[in-house]
Structures are given as structure tokens and as C-alpha cells.
Design a protein around this motif. Structure first.
Motif, PDB file in Angstrom:
ATOM      1  N   ALA A 130       0.834  -1.207   0.000  1.00 40.06           N
ATOM      2  CA  ALA A 130       0.000   0.000   0.000  1.00 40.06           C
ATOM      3  C   ALA A 130       0.864   1.251   0.000  1.00 40.06           C
ATOM      4  O   ALA A 130       0.584   2.212  -0.730  1.00 40.06           O
ATOM      5  CB  ALA A 130      -0.935  -0.016   1.211  1.00 40.06           C
ATOM      6  N   ARG A 131       1.905   1.245   0.805  1.00 34.10           N
ATOM      7  CA  ARG A 131       2.818   2.401   0.858  1.00 34.10           C
ATOM      8  C   ARG A 131       3.460   2.636  -0.502  1.00 34.10           C
ATOM      9  O   ARG A 131       3.515   3.756  -1.002  1.00 34.10           O
ATOM     10  CB  ARG A 131       3.884   2.169   1.917  1.00 34.10           C
ATOM     11  N   TYR A 132       3.978   1.583  -1.102  1.00 34.66           N
ATOM     12  CA  TYR A 132       4.647   1.705  -2.394  1.00 34.66           C
ATOM     13  C   TYR A 132       3.666   2.206  -3.459  1.00 34.66           C
ATOM     14  O   TYR A 132       3.982   3.112  -4.229  1.00 34.66           O
ATOM     15  CB  TYR A 132       5.238   0.355  -2.802  1.00 34.66           C
ATOM     16  N   SER A 133       2.467   1.657  -3.479  1.00 35.61           N
ATOM     17  CA  SER A 133       1.460   2.047  -4.469  1.00 35.61           C
ATOM     18  C   SER A 133       1.054   3.508  -4.296  1.00 35.61           C
ATOM     19  O   SER A 133       0.961   4.246  -5.284  1.00 35.61           O
ATOM     20  CB  SER A 133       0.228   1.145  -4.353  1.00 35.61           C
ATOM     21  N   LEU A 134       0.799   3.919  -3.068  1.00 36.36           N
ATOM     22  CA  LEU A 134       0.416   5.311  -2.813  1.00 36.36           C
ATOM     23  C   LEU A 134       1.561   6.259  -3.155  1.00 36.36           C
ATOM     24  O   LEU A 134       1.338   7.344  -3.687  1.00 36.36           O
ATOM     25  CB  LEU A 134      -0.026   5.495  -1.367  1.00 36.36           C
ATOM     26  N   SER A 135       2.772   5.819  -2.894  1.00 37.39           N
ATOM     27  CA  SER A 135       3.941   6.634  -3.218  1.00 37.39           C
ATOM     28  C   SER A 135       4.065   6.837  -4.728  1.00 37.39           C
ATOM     29  O   SER A 135       4.307   7.951  -5.199  1.00 37.39           O
ATOM     30  CB  SER A 135       5.191   5.949  -2.666  1.00 37.39           C
ATOM     31  N   TRP A 171       1.638   6.646  -6.961  1.00 39.91           N
ATOM     32  CA  TRP A 171       0.516   7.483  -7.402  1.00 39.91           C
ATOM     33  C   TRP A 171       0.785   8.949  -7.072  1.00 39.91           C
ATOM     34  O   TRP A 171       0.585   9.829  -7.911  1.00 39.91           O
ATOM     35  CB  TRP A 171      -0.784   7.018  -6.749  1.00 39.91           C
ATOM     36  N   THR A 172       1.234   9.206  -5.851  1.00 40.91           N
ATOM     37  CA  THR A 172       1.489  10.577  -5.421  1.00 40.91           C
ATOM     38  C   THR A 172       2.551  11.237  -6.284  1.00 40.91           C
ATOM     39  O   THR A 172       2.410  12.385  -6.691  1.00 40.91           O
ATOM     40  CB  THR A 172       1.924  10.598  -3.939  1.00 40.91           C
ATOM     41  N   GLN A 173       3.610  10.506  -6.596  1.00 42.36           N
ATOM     42  CA  GLN A 173       4.677  11.053  -7.427  1.00 42.36           C
ATOM     43  C   GLN A 173       4.201  11.337  -8.848  1.00 42.36           C
ATOM     44  O   GLN A 173       4.690  12.253  -9.494  1.00 42.36           O
ATOM     45  CB  GLN A 173       5.883  10.109  -7.441  1.00 42.36           C
ATOM     46  N   SER A 174       3.227  10.565  -9.320  1.00 39.67           N
ATOM     47  CA  SER A 174       2.701  10.810 -10.667  1.00 39.67           C
ATOM     48  C   SER A 174       1.785  12.030 -10.701  1.00 39.67           C
ATOM     49  O   SER A 174       1.617  12.657 -11.738  1.00 39.67           O
ATOM     50  CB  SER A 174       1.952   9.577 -11.186  1.00 39.67           C
ATOM     51  N   VAL A 175       1.208  12.380  -9.553  1.00 43.94           N
ATOM     52  CA  VAL A 175       0.306  13.532  -9.474  1.00 43.94           C
ATOM     53  C   VAL A 175       1.076  14.814  -9.164  1.00 43.94           C
ATOM     54  O   VAL A 175       0.879  15.836  -9.795  1.00 43.94           O
ATOM     55  CB  VAL A 175      -0.804  13.288  -8.428  1.00 43.94           C
ATOM     56  N   ALA A 231       4.596  12.400  -0.877  1.00 47.44           N
ATOM     57  CA  ALA A 231       4.160  11.014  -0.663  1.00 47.44           C
ATOM     58  C   ALA A 231       4.334  10.605   0.796  1.00 47.44           C
ATOM     59  O   ALA A 231       3.407  10.070   1.412  1.00 47.44           O
ATOM     60  CB  ALA A 231       4.927  10.074  -1.578  1.00 47.44           C
ATOM     61  N   THR A 232       5.496  10.861   1.352  1.00 46.35           N
ATOM     62  CA  THR A 232       5.749  10.472   2.739  1.00 46.35           C
ATOM     63  C   THR A 232       4.838  11.233   3.691  1.00 46.35           C
ATOM     64  O   THR A 232       4.299  10.654   4.633  1.00 46.35           O
ATOM     65  CB  THR A 232       7.228  10.715   3.104  1.00 46.35           C
ATOM     66  N   PHE A 265       3.294   0.586   6.643  1.00 44.52           N
ATOM     67  CA  PHE A 265       2.749   1.637   5.791  1.00 44.52           C
ATOM     68  C   PHE A 265       3.330   3.002   6.119  1.00 44.52           C
ATOM     69  O   PHE A 265       3.701   3.768   5.239  1.00 44.52           O
ATOM     70  CB  PHE A 265       1.223   1.674   5.934  1.00 44.52           C
ATOM     71  N   THR A 266       3.390   3.348   7.393  1.00 42.55           N
ATOM     72  CA  THR A 266       3.920   4.659   7.758  1.00 42.55           C
ATOM     73  C   THR A 266       5.438   4.657   7.624  1.00 42.55           C
ATOM     74  O   THR A 266       6.069   3.630   7.650  1.00 42.55           O
ATOM     75  CB  THR A 266       3.497   5.072   9.177  1.00 42.55           C
ATOM     76  N   THR A 267       5.973   5.823   7.509  1.00 41.58           N
ATOM     77  CA  THR A 267       7.348   5.923   7.029  1.00 41.58           C
ATOM     78  C   THR A 267       8.181   6.906   7.834  1.00 41.58           C
ATOM     79  O   THR A 267       8.846   7.746   7.271  1.00 41.58           O
ATOM     80  CB  THR A 267       7.315   6.375   5.563  1.00 41.58           C
TER      81      THR A 267
END
Length: 124
Positions: free
Chosen positions: A17-22, A24-28, A36-37, A76-78
Motif C-alpha cells: 500500500a505504501r509503495y502504491s500510494l507513493s 501514485w502521489t509522485q505521478s500527481v 508522498a511520505t 505503511f507509515t514511514t
């Protein structure tokens, strides 16, 4: 032994989930600022507030603490990534960005946890 399995399964899901959200966030947001973090830490803080109340009110079986709070949210948290990013920003001469990022992360994540607790106590 079952708790180690619960933590491992939750951790695997949290990492994905962390990797996927990261990604997505970088693409936006194409930014030097570690959006992302920050987003991951805010949503993770909110989620741990929700899990806390659900466990507190016995609306979740205690085994879910291992799966969700320790496993999923632990992966998930970083916070370690956050720490490295602050130092990297600072060392690259972006002290203002580093300080803003630290303040936003700490303030918004604490608010996220409080909001998660308040909302879940209201709804549950």
C-alpha cells in the motif's frame, strides 16, 4: 506464533500500500517536497486513531491489533523515511523546506490521529 504471521501478513499489505500510494502521489505531484511520505504519515496516523478506538470499544477482535496497527500501519507509515528526507533536505541547503516538512508532518500526523479517534468514537 500466530501473531508473527498476523504481523507479517499485515506488514506485507502495508508495504505494498505504501509503495502504491507513493507511486501514485509522485505521478500527481512532481515536487522535490516529499509529498508522498507526508500523505502516508497523515493517513497512517488517522488510521491508527481509528484502529485504536475500534479496539478500545471491542469492535475489533484483539488479533486485529497485530494485523492492522503493528503489521499494516507499521509497514505503511514511514517515519524513518521521513527522518532521512529531512536530513537530505537540510544537507542540500533547503533548511526552510526541511523545517516546514518537519512541522507539517508532526502537526498534521498528530491531528490525523486525533481526528481518527474523534471520528471513530462518534461513529462507533
Amino acid at each position: 506464533m500466530k501473531y508473527l504471521l498476523f504481523i507479517a501478513l499485515g506488514g506485507a499489505a502495508g508495504s505494498v500500500a505504501r509503495y502504491s500510494l507513493s507511486l501514485w502521489t509522485q505521478s500527481v505531484w512532481h515536487s522535490v517536497f516529499p509529498v508522498a511520505t507526508l500523505l502516508i504519515n497523515i493517513t497512517g496516523s488517522f488510521a491508527i486513531g481509528v484502529v485504536f478506538v475500534l479496539l478500545e470499544r471491542h469492535l475489533l477482535h484483539p488479533d486485529w491489533r497485530s494485523i492492522l496497527a503493528v503489521g499494516f500501519l507499521g509497514a505503511f507509515t514511514t517515519f524513518s523515511t521521513f527522518s532521512l528526507e529531512v536530513v537530505t533536505l537540510w544537507e542540500s541547503g533547503q533548511a526552510t523546506q526541511a523545517l516546514i516538512y518537519m512541522a507539517a508532518s508532526m502537526g498534521l500526523c498528530v491531528l490525523g490521529a486525533g481526528a481518527g479517534i474523534a471520528l471513530t468514537r462518534t461513529l462507533a
